[in-house]
Design a protein around this motif. Structure first.
Motif, PDB file in Angstrom:
ATOM      1  N   HIS A 417      33.142  36.488  35.888  1.00 46.10           N
ATOM      2  CA  HIS A 417      34.454  36.827  36.436  1.00 46.10           C
ATOM      3  C   HIS A 417      34.492  38.341  36.598  1.00 46.10           C
ATOM      4  O   HIS A 417      34.594  39.080  35.621  1.00 46.10           O
ATOM      5  CB  HIS A 417      35.562  36.351  35.495  1.00 46.10           C
ATOM      6  N   GLU A 418      34.374  38.791  37.837  1.00 45.68           N
ATOM      7  CA  GLU A 418      34.294  40.219  38.098  1.00 45.68           C
ATOM      8  C   GLU A 418      35.669  40.868  38.020  1.00 45.68           C
ATOM      9  O   GLU A 418      36.695  40.209  38.159  1.00 45.68           O
ATOM     10  CB  GLU A 418      33.647  40.454  39.464  1.00 45.68           C
ATOM     11  N   PRO A 420      38.962  43.061  39.116  1.00 43.72           N
ATOM     12  CA  PRO A 420      39.703  43.012  40.380  1.00 43.72           C
ATOM     13  C   PRO A 420      39.182  44.046  41.371  1.00 43.72           C
ATOM     14  O   PRO A 420      38.740  45.130  40.990  1.00 43.72           O
ATOM     15  CB  PRO A 420      41.139  43.328  39.953  1.00 43.72           C
ATOM     16  N   SER A 421      39.252  43.696  42.650  1.00 39.51           N
ATOM     17  CA  SER A 421      38.797  44.610  43.691  1.00 39.51           C
ATOM     18  C   SER A 421      39.756  45.786  43.810  1.00 39.51           C
ATOM     19  O   SER A 421      40.921  45.722  43.393  1.00 39.51           O
ATOM     20  CB  SER A 421      38.711  43.886  45.035  1.00 39.51           C
ATOM     21  N   LYS A 424      43.012  44.928  45.658  1.00 33.10           N
ATOM     22  CA  LYS A 424      43.993  44.176  44.888  1.00 33.10           C
ATOM     23  C   LYS A 424      44.639  45.044  43.808  1.00 33.10           C
ATOM     24  O   LYS A 424      45.813  44.878  43.498  1.00 33.10           O
ATOM     25  CB  LYS A 424      43.333  42.943  44.278  1.00 33.10           C
ATOM     26  N   GLN A 475      40.130  38.121  40.428  1.00 32.99           N
ATOM     27  CA  GLN A 475      39.105  37.491  41.241  1.00 32.99           C
ATOM     28  C   GLN A 475      38.956  36.030  40.817  1.00 32.99           C
ATOM     29  O   GLN A 475      39.496  35.602  39.796  1.00 32.99           O
ATOM     30  CB  GLN A 475      37.759  38.203  41.034  1.00 32.99           C
ATOM     31  N   GLN A 476      38.199  35.275  41.585  1.00 33.30           N
ATOM     32  CA  GLN A 476      37.859  33.920  41.183  1.00 33.30           C
ATOM     33  C   GLN A 476      36.605  33.947  40.322  1.00 33.30           C
ATOM     34  O   GLN A 476      35.675  34.702  40.606  1.00 33.30           O
ATOM     35  CB  GLN A 476      37.609  33.035  42.405  1.00 33.30           C
TER      36      GLN A 476
END
Length: 779
Positions: A417-418, A420-421, A424, A475-476
């Motif tokens: 699970h990375e 957040p970009s 975002k 993120q997903q």
């Protein structure tokens, strides 16, 4: 269809995503923003076709519009729809309205199907610029009102494998009915250890069993926690027919009243299910946990166990709340073991808090159906200490499995699970700033930052919508051989070990652990990748897998690394497929449920704000519908993305996340899985006018049930369909498709009448000072 464009414009490859309004998008392989295709460009292509396209113009907001230059591959997916006979012409109106054209059926290609029945169509001729697609009836599913028809449609619509191969069934039949003496060799005998299963009332398969006892850890007190997981890998051999079918499915799919299992019933509900009172083979994670909830030592080993009790969450919660109550009296011999489990759970919970894991509570719902498959009621799921106890125990075992694989430098699948970009994070920062939230986040926030925000805003009246935005910024989670950690759970390494009956990645993790214990190296079998996913996987391997592998190997990635990457992408994609199919069935059931409530009024909470209207969830029924922007009154509403609100320019009326409104059920579109609301009265807007930081605490957004402990990470950042969280536009009024002789199947086989004013697409509704004109989005 034009073959290749002679215009020297850069060509883009991607997959067509149709829209029920007739336009479409090309979802680009390079991850750039989708390419909008106007209706005329969609005439010769269908939903899910792979194409090349070029950008021909940009709209005033900088979004690209394209033209299809070449069709690379037609989708192999069957089309499901209703067979109609009109004016001597046979045709099928697709149930999935993203297929923008009806399919013509020659007179001799209808088989045994009768008009009005739901059928599966195989295309024999693709669409062309001046001709509709042609096909033949491949399978008759039955009448639209048959019990369970929504599931039959969903499994075919999303390509969910629902029939086991003859080889897999034969292999399952050949397996023994119980554990044999030969199966016990080389295993630790735990049959005298009082392991128990704790699951929901309606659970049929039991992956995991737990046991805990006090223990000395160093000089302090602690616990010995055993997590025993069904040893599916003993029966499902590498590359066998059972293995191939399990890989193809990758996960079990859960619908109301029905499960499509990853493994045949003899395994999933029998030989591999840790049923009470029988011996079962298992893989054990045996842990020593100190008073701070930290795992100080662990080991894995194969064992034989005997479940001493099958508990439900409700029973365990009652025992923990009252150790002298009726439930405790009934299970008196097991109460001390349950109290030990509760003690270690509290220590693990403290450790979770200390490491900064993100914990956002949401309301989960459960659909209760009658014998005919119709919804009786929708009720919230109540989470108690028994749920959390099992989740923390499974988390601990999953972390040990990931660390075990990483320590031995063996390839495997991690649950990653990375963070957040940047985009975002910026949207979230702007939203918090607009609400006047004093706490903020930096450019590279960590789990602790999200945890701190959650705590800092917990007592605010607008906490539900703030936490919803925190969730959407995530993120997903996915499966990958490249361990980048798990952001939401704040783990450096995490994997899935605890559910091999229903998740293929867990089965692979078991095989890797067994190989390490034997001093061997596990090799992935050569498993088929479904044809529809091959092109997508190949592209993603090139862009993601190869690049990441090369960073680590400083050269060309090995076939072994790429094989694991392909397995991770395949399992991740099929997990999403299962979620989509489940949501589709639930949406169908909810639409049928709400058709009986047309005209009724309900209190609701705004759970999403878009440029074309408000999505409102009914407080008492947990059903979501759209209040179109044209239903908000006779003025111009401006959409503020930073504040996630619609604001009337003349009156200043505001609708934002968490606003309370009164609505009436105005329209239900079963085929489109869509419910429309209208505001009951103009003064309802007064309730949707909270000042900054003072929104009323509405009902929290119900989400699809997810029993996984990493539910925060696995929830899509937006609950709307579409890439990147883009919300779907409202459907346009029904219009003629195809050659004019075809009609879609609604009601008695006729096309539905045009929608009432205000119920159409934001892109096609006249503004007339009443609403904001918006370019249609993907839905």
């Amino acid at each position: 269809m034009k073959e290749k464009s002679t215009v020297s414009l850069p060509e883009i490859e991607g997959v067509v995503m149709g829209h029920r309004d007739g336009h479409g998008f090309v979802v680009r392989d390079d991850g750039q923003p989708d390419l909008y295709l106007p209706p005329n460009e969609m005439r010769a292509v269908l939903h899910k076709d792979r194409v090349k396209a070029c950008i021909v113009r940009y709209d005033r907001r900088g979004r690209p519009e394209g033209r299809v230059t070449e069709i690379l591959a037609r989708s192999g997916s069957p089309i499901i729809g209703r067979l109609l006979h009109e004016n001597g012409v046979w045709l099928v109106a697709p149930e999935d309205k993203r297929y923008g054209q009806d399919v013509l059926i020659p007179k001799g290609a209808t088989g045994t199907a009768q008009p009005g029945q739901v059928v599966v169509v195989e295309l024999t001729e693709p669409p062309a610029l001046y001709g509709q697609p042609v096909g033949r009836v491949k399978e008759v599913l039955g009448d639209i009102d048959d019990p369970g028809m929504e599931i039959e449609i969903a499994v075919r619509k999303y390509g969910v494998p629902h029939q086991f191969s003859e080889g897999a069934l034969a292999e399952a039949r050949a397996l023994p009915d119980k554990v044999r003496a030969v199966d016990r060799r080389g295993r630790v005998d735990l049959t005298d250890v009082p392991l128990v299963t704790i699951d929901g009332e309606d659970a049929r398969d039991f992956d995991d069993a737990v046991y805990c006892e006090p223990a000395r850890v160093g000089r302090g007190k602690g616990w010995r926690l055993l997590v025993a997981i069904a040893d599916v890998s003993h029966y499902v051999r590498n590359g066998s027919p059972l293995d191939i079918d399990a890989y193809d499915r990758a996960t079990s799919v859960y619908f109301p009243r029905r499960v499509i299992p990853m493994l045949p019933e003899k395994l999933s509900n029998g030989l591999c299910s840790l049923n009470p009172g029988v011996d079962r083979l298992c893989m054990v994670c045996d842990m020593l946990i100190d008073a701070k909830g930290l795992v100080q030592a662990y080991q894995f080993y194969p064992a034989v166990m005997h479940s001493h009790q099958r508990f439900t969450y409700t029973e365990v919660a009652a025992i923990l709340q009252n150790t002298r109550g009726a439930e405790a009296q009934r299970y008196a011999a097991m109460v001390p073991h349950l109290l030990n489990l509760h003690d270690v759970y509290r220590a693990l919970l403290a450790a979770r808090e200390a490491r900064g894991a993100v914990d956002l509570e949401t309301v989960e719902t459960r659909i209760v159906c009658d014998e005919a498959g119709r919804i009786e009621r929708i009720e919230p799921r109540t989470r108690n200490d028994a749920h959390r106890l099992i989740e923390e125990a499974m988390l601990a075992a999953n972390v040990c499995a990931a660390e075990f694989i990483a320590t031995h430098h063996h390839p495997g699948l991690y649950r990653v699970h990375e963070r957040p970009s940047a985009d975002k994070v910026e949207i979230l920062r702007e939203y918090l700033k607009a609400l006047g939230v004093p706490a903020t986040i930096g450019d590279m926030p960590g789990p602790r930052d999200f945890q701190a925000l959650s705590k800092a805003t917990a007592d605010r009246p607008d906490a539900p919508q703030i936490h919803q935005m925190l969730l959407r910024s995530m993120q997903q989670a996915m499966y990958s051989p490249h361990n980048v950690g798990h952001f939401g759970l704040a783990f450096d390494a995490y994997t899935h070990f605890t559910s091999p009956i229903r998740r293929y990645p867990d089965l692979l993790v078991h095989r890797v652990i067994k190989a390490i214990l034997k001093g061997e190296r596990y090799r992935l079998p050569v498993l088929p990748i479904p044809g529809e996913a091959q092109a997508k996987l190949a592209k993603r391997l090139e862009e993601r897998g190869a690049s990441e592998a090369m960073k680590r190997s400083r050269g060309r990635p090995s076939s072994e690394v790429l094989g694991w990457e392909a397995a991770g992408l395949h399992c991740s994609a099929n997990e999403r497929r299962a979620d989509e199919a489940s949501r589709d069935v639930e949406a169908w059931l909810k639409c049928k449920y709400m058709r009986e409530r047309l005209g009724e009024e309900f209190a609701g909470t705004v759970t999403a704000v878009t440029s074309f209207g408000l999505f409102v969830t009914l407080d008492s029924l947990y059903v979501e519908g759209l209040v179109h922007i044209t239903e908000l009154g006779g003025e111009y509403f401006r959409y503020d993305e930073r504040r996630q609100e619609l604001r009337g320019e003349r009156t200043g009326v505001r609708y934002t996340l968490g606003s309370k409104v009164a609505v009436q059920v105005s329209r239900v579109d079963l085929d489109g899985r869509r419910i429309d609301f209208r505001l009951v009265r103009e003064d309802a807007a007064a309730e949707g006018r909270p000042e900054r930081g003072s929104s009323r605490p509405g009902g929290r957004t119900p989400r699809e049930p997810n029993a996984e402990a990493d539910e925060v990470a696995d929830t899509p950042p937006s609950r709307r369909a579409g890439k990147g969280g883009r919300a779907p536009s409202a459907p346009a009024p029904a219009s003629s498709r195809g050659r004019g002789t075809a009609s879609s199947g609604t009601g008695k086989g006729r096309r539905s009448a045009p929608r009432a004013a205000g119920a159409g697409s934001a892109a096609q509704s006249p503004v007339s000072g009443r609403g904001r004109r918006a370019r249609p989005g993907r839905g």
